[in-house]
Design an enzyme around this catalytic site. Structure first.
Site, PDB file in Angstrom:
ATOM      1  N   GLU A  91      -0.064  -1.067   5.607  1.00 25.97           N
ATOM      2  CA  GLU A  91       0.994  -0.739   6.567  1.00 25.97           C
ATOM      3  C   GLU A  91       0.939   0.723   6.963  1.00 25.97           C
ATOM      4  O   GLU A  91       1.401   1.103   8.037  1.00 25.97           O
ATOM      5  CB  GLU A  91       2.365  -1.066   5.944  1.00 25.97           C
ATOM      6  CG  GLU A  91       3.529  -1.026   6.928  1.00 25.97           C
ATOM      7  CD  GLU A  91       4.216   0.333   7.051  1.00 25.97           C
ATOM      8  OE1 GLU A  91       5.044   0.497   7.966  1.00 25.97           O
ATOM      9  OE2 GLU A  91       3.934   1.257   6.229  1.00 25.97           O
ATOM     10  N   ASP A  99       0.834  -1.206   0.000  1.00 24.60           N
ATOM     11  CA  ASP A  99       0.000   0.000   0.000  1.00 24.60           C
ATOM     12  C   ASP A  99       0.870   1.258   0.000  1.00 24.60           C
ATOM     13  O   ASP A  99       2.078   1.199   0.232  1.00 24.60           O
ATOM     14  CB  ASP A  99      -0.949   0.015   1.204  1.00 24.60           C
ATOM     15  CG  ASP A  99      -0.208   0.032   2.530  1.00 24.60           C
ATOM     16  OD1 ASP A  99       0.844  -0.648   2.649  1.00 24.60           O
ATOM     17  OD2 ASP A  99      -0.651   0.741   3.451  1.00 24.60           O
TER      18      ASP A  99
END
Lengths: 356, 356
Positions: free
Chosen positions: B129, B73
């Site tokens: 994350e 991400d």
């Protein structure tokens, strides 16, 4: 429901009747109606209504005209409505007892009892004193019909413990901004923490020593306080801005412009934005109708530390004082009360002044 | 739209392809699909999907197993999507280039190129994350299927400038509350200003000297910062509360409990509330598979100052390091970029380590 006010009831009883007509700011209609009806029954007064503000004037052609003014609104109820009478302590408890329906009761008693005072009298009963100044009935009157306020002297019957309180302090609010540079807190030395920097602003406030100047014989007492602080971006970011909002209460020997300069100089190391500023008013008790008033009602005058509508009269060029039977220190508290003897005493003193 | 990844393209080209499939936290589906398809074409890997997190494992029966992990991400776009290639400076600009699709490209290149590495390898590509830890794919995997993470050593390909970064610092947030007593600012001496009192909290922060302990041969650098401050009741009220939120980044020679005690003692004069605390991780580079890794990839290891998922591996009992081609200092900025040579260099170094 129509309320009927008996202006022949004694001051404490009339105070209770006024308290028991709810009049939180913005909702003064029923009380203004009741006061208007009572005033219109008095043939010696010319009555004008402006919103929920009432003006009643004698027209005797006296050399001097004085204003007796009081606001009819209260702060919101806090479990203290209606009033409760404690016969043993001669104490009336309830919202608006001290601030300031006891004063309004004295105004109404005088209006009814003195058809021919030694000075022409303008009685003002106004709305929305406890809220935003733009709604203040005295402000609206001074803007829309200033001729109704024309006078040589004014008495505000705000709670003053039965003592003449002269002048008032000004109030200024300013935003002081500490600037920094953002960084991740894991490498905070890459940035500059604006909140840490604001400690120097707070140190100035902590170490500030209050001026207590004597103006026209009365001692004032200034104040400089942080009233808000805010800063912060996120839990892991060194913040780049911290704003401290300060409130400076300044004695009336300083003008609004002087107060602003003082604050800008005191915080010269930071960006300073003046948010608002209302000038104070000098007591002016040493001469003219104000001196005559102090002599007539007696007692030792003291300085008014809060800002009141006295400053509005000062702006109109009308000397003014605070003098009323309530207790200012307990205004706006759930336990607000007023004692009966000062209500009667204030009425007697004002009667003596207006009939001597 | 289905995206097709060519794992035979060189590292910088594969990085660009990964950047150009948008994958802001919570929206990793399309990129996870593309990575899954690419991995399932490789017969030497056993692939498991868990949400938008993918695990691909060799099963060669080696004595040692290592994890190569990276999150897929990115933070939200900031006018920096899709990527732009600067052929002259060999620089790829765009969201997630350094943090950390360059690292993910290296993982994928190794997965495709090394059917028989000298150690069994578990490749982990995980979601979320950059947001709340409760959504972190590595956390979810460690909770729901910890057996998939079982290993002797782990490498997180987070941006580290091509240098081994060992361990990580812990992070603690606490709310420090200064208390006072309300009063009207016209009579401020009747109260106690909590914002003024907070100056003493800020003084501690301003005068704090950062510890720089050496742990397992690496120098850490602590930080203690106010990250938020708030206080204030109204423009005319002396405030009775001011809350300073601090973030303590502590070196891994201190446990979470020790960090908490330290902060409570430092601010013993005030009410202290611990808001959250994540322990750090010691580098542990002096022995075992970590030491072998450092020797194989070369360079001078340094301490990781930010908190990373290295700490999560430490909690699982797995020594871990950060080692990736991106540049952490420009992560999360609109100008985020990565340079091509370090991508190639990281791939070469890891290949050498896994084939020597």
């Amino acid at each position: 429901m129509d309320h009927d006010l008996d202006l022949h009831a004694d001051g404490p009883a009339l105070t209770a009747a006024l308290v028991d007509v709810s009049s939180v700011s913005g909702e003064e209609g029923p009380l203004a109606d009741a006061i208007e009806r009572a005033l219109r029954r008095l043939p010696h007064l010319a009555v004008t209504r402006h919103g929920n503000t009432l003006v009643a004037r004698t027209g005797l052609g006296r050399k001097e005209r004085v204003v007796l003014a009081g606001h009819i609104d209260t702060v919101p109820h806090a479990g203290n409505f209606p009033s409760q009478w404690d016969a043993e302590r001669l104490r009336l408890t309830g919202v608006g007892t001290s601030d300031m329906k006891a004063g309004v009761a004295v105004q109404l008693r005088l209006a009814a009892a003195l058809p021919e005072p030694n000075r022409d009298v303008t009685y003002v009963f106004y709305e929305c004193e406890e809220v935003d100044v733009a709604r203040n009935g005295l402000f609206l009157l001074s803007r829309d019909a200033p001729e109704l306020l024309s006078a040589d002297f004014a008495v505000l019957l705000e709670p003053s413990g039965g003592v003449v309180e002269g002048g008032c302090q000004g109030t200024l609010r300013a935003a002081i901004t500490a600037a920094g540079a953002r960084a991740h807190t894991a490498r905070s030395w890459m940035g500059k923490n604006a909140i840490h920097d604001a400690a120097a602003i707070l140190d100035i406030l902590r170490n500030w020593e209050a001026r207590r100047p004597v103006v026209d014989g009365l001692e004032f007492h200034e104040g400089l306080n942080a009233v808000a602080i805010s800063g912060g971006v996120a839990g892991n970011v060194v913040p780049d801005e911290c704003v401290v909002t300060v409130n400076y209460r300044f004695a009336p020997d300083r003008s609004a412009a002087e107060a602003e300069s003082y604050i800008r100089e005191l915080f010269a190391a930071w960006k300073v934005e003046i948010l608002d500023c209302a000038p104070g008013a000098k007591p002016g008790l040493t001469a003219g109708p104000a001196a005559a008033f102090v002599k007539a009602v007696g007692g030792e005058p003291r300085a008014k530390l809060g800002w009141t509508d006295v400053a509005r009269f000062a702006e109109l060029g009308i000397p003014a004082v605070n003098y009323g039977p309530g207790i200012s220190e307990i205004a706006h508290t759930p336990g607000e009360y007023v004692e009966a003897p000062p209500i009667v005493a204030a009425e007697h003193a004002l009667t003596a002044w207006l009939t001597a």
